[in-house]
Design a protein around this motif. Sequence first.
Motif, PDB file in Angstrom:
ATOM      1  N   SER A   1      45.704  22.606  96.118  1.00 25.17           N
ATOM      2  CA  SER A   1      44.438  21.918  96.350  1.00 25.17           C
ATOM      3  C   SER A   1      44.544  20.454  95.943  1.00 25.17           C
ATOM      4  O   SER A   1      45.238  20.117  94.970  1.00 25.17           O
ATOM      5  CB  SER A   1      43.309  22.580  95.562  1.00 25.17           C
ATOM      6  OG  SER A   1      42.836  23.733  96.207  1.00 25.17           O
TER       7      SER A   1
ATOM      8  N   MET B   1      41.473  24.779  91.825  1.00 27.56           N
ATOM      9  CA  MET B   1      41.408  23.343  92.087  1.00 27.56           C
ATOM     10  C   MET B   1      41.705  22.492  90.865  1.00 27.56           C
ATOM     11  O   MET B   1      41.182  21.393  90.703  1.00 27.56           O
ATOM     12  CB  MET B   1      40.065  22.954  92.726  1.00 27.56           C
ATOM     13  CG  MET B   1      39.860  23.631  94.077  1.00 27.56           C
ATOM     14  SD  MET B   1      38.542  22.945  95.069  1.00 27.56           S
ATOM     15  CE  MET B   1      39.333  21.452  95.683  1.00 27.56           C
TER      16      MET B   1
ATOM     17  N   HIS C   1      44.379  24.937 100.879  1.00 24.62           N
ATOM     18  CA  HIS C   1      44.022  25.294  99.502  1.00 24.62           C
ATOM     19  C   HIS C   1      44.764  26.526  99.010  1.00 24.62           C
ATOM     20  O   HIS C   1      44.877  26.737  97.790  1.00 24.62           O
ATOM     21  CB  HIS C   1      42.516  25.493  99.383  1.00 24.62           C
ATOM     22  CG  HIS C   1      41.735  24.242  99.584  1.00 24.62           C
ATOM     23  ND1 HIS C   1      41.270  23.833 100.821  1.00 24.62           N
ATOM     24  CD2 HIS C   1      41.345  23.273  98.716  1.00 24.62           C
ATOM     25  CE1 HIS C   1      40.629  22.692 100.696  1.00 24.62           C
ATOM     26  NE2 HIS C   1      40.656  22.320  99.434  1.00 24.62           N
TER      27      HIS C   1
END
Length: 390
Positions: A28, A216, A24
Amino acid sequence: MNDYATLGSRAWFPQLQYEVYLSHAAVSPISLPVQRAMGSVIQTYAEKGLGTVLDWVDQRERLRGKIARFIQADTDEIALTQNTSQGITAVAQSLRWKKRDRSLLFDGEFPSNVTPWQQAARQYDLKVEWLPKPSHPTKILEQLEVALRKGVRLLSVSAVQFQTGFRMPIVEMGNLCRKHGCLVFIDAIQACGALAMSVRDTNIDFLSCGGHKWLMGVEGTGFLYVRQNRIPLLQKNLSSWLSHEDGLVFLFEGAGLLRYDRPIKENASFFEGGAPNAIGLVGLESAIDILLQLGVSNIEKHILDYLKPLEQAFIEMGFRSQRVCDAESSILSFLPPSHVSLPSLIEKLDTRGISLSSPDGLLRIAPHWPNNISEHEVLLSGIQEAMETV
């Protein structure tokens, strides 16, 4: 699909091919809600073309407000960008520099937080000075204060160092800089989304963050924060047609409204000079909605709990931890044993369904809210097996 995300659950990532995804800090994976949100934009543009443009203009204003809430800023202090680099470059090229102004950087920074300041130094006859690679917070603050006493215009630093995961003492650094009249720029891409960040609790003047790591979202999205009272310090060098107040009205509200003398906006959004990544920004809003629902303080605790048992396990396998002090962060990095080829190890792990990144020769572990501590057994056995074959 459930309406709410759950810490430690991969239910919103059914297409993810890795059994253990710990990259991440690099990129992501995209969740189902983000995919669906972006798909809805594509669908409406396919159906309506121009007829949907203003709908997504309104969406961007909503997103701006959510980002402001996320970092505890005011809405007018947020500009939507394409990435971290764009935000850093925008300020580097817009600050009202004076000849021989000094900017201060740390060794070990990601190049996106170095090159823009070097370029500005070449263009405006400035001086870039360096502090050693961060180690202990007390030592950092001592070195910083010595440098600040000589007069520094701007300090630019990553909230979390991308190689080691070192979590910088940005509150204390900001206090020192304010005391000495130095501006503070934070590269927050390795912090926002994983660790609690508040511009109100710190003397941060500027902050830039991309959307494809801990937020994300997707590549090609991000934001820039500019403290409102710092706007007068910026020249409008990078302005374009959407930097103007009411820049869209001549397209939609009748004749006689095409003008070139409309004032440039007096807030951070003047940096948004042209057409944005409408699809990606809708995805970013969906991703931030998830983070707001989970709560960043809960996410931070979840990540730290995931990482705590791993450090000693890796040390026992011959890795050297790069955690330089007791400060905990969202990244845990290791130097591999001398007999292990890291590129080969990463490749072997990939074939075993384990994704890790390896910046500058370090094995970097970077979990997020979907990771579950039950993955530890697969991760550690996979590392052990891979090391036996490299």
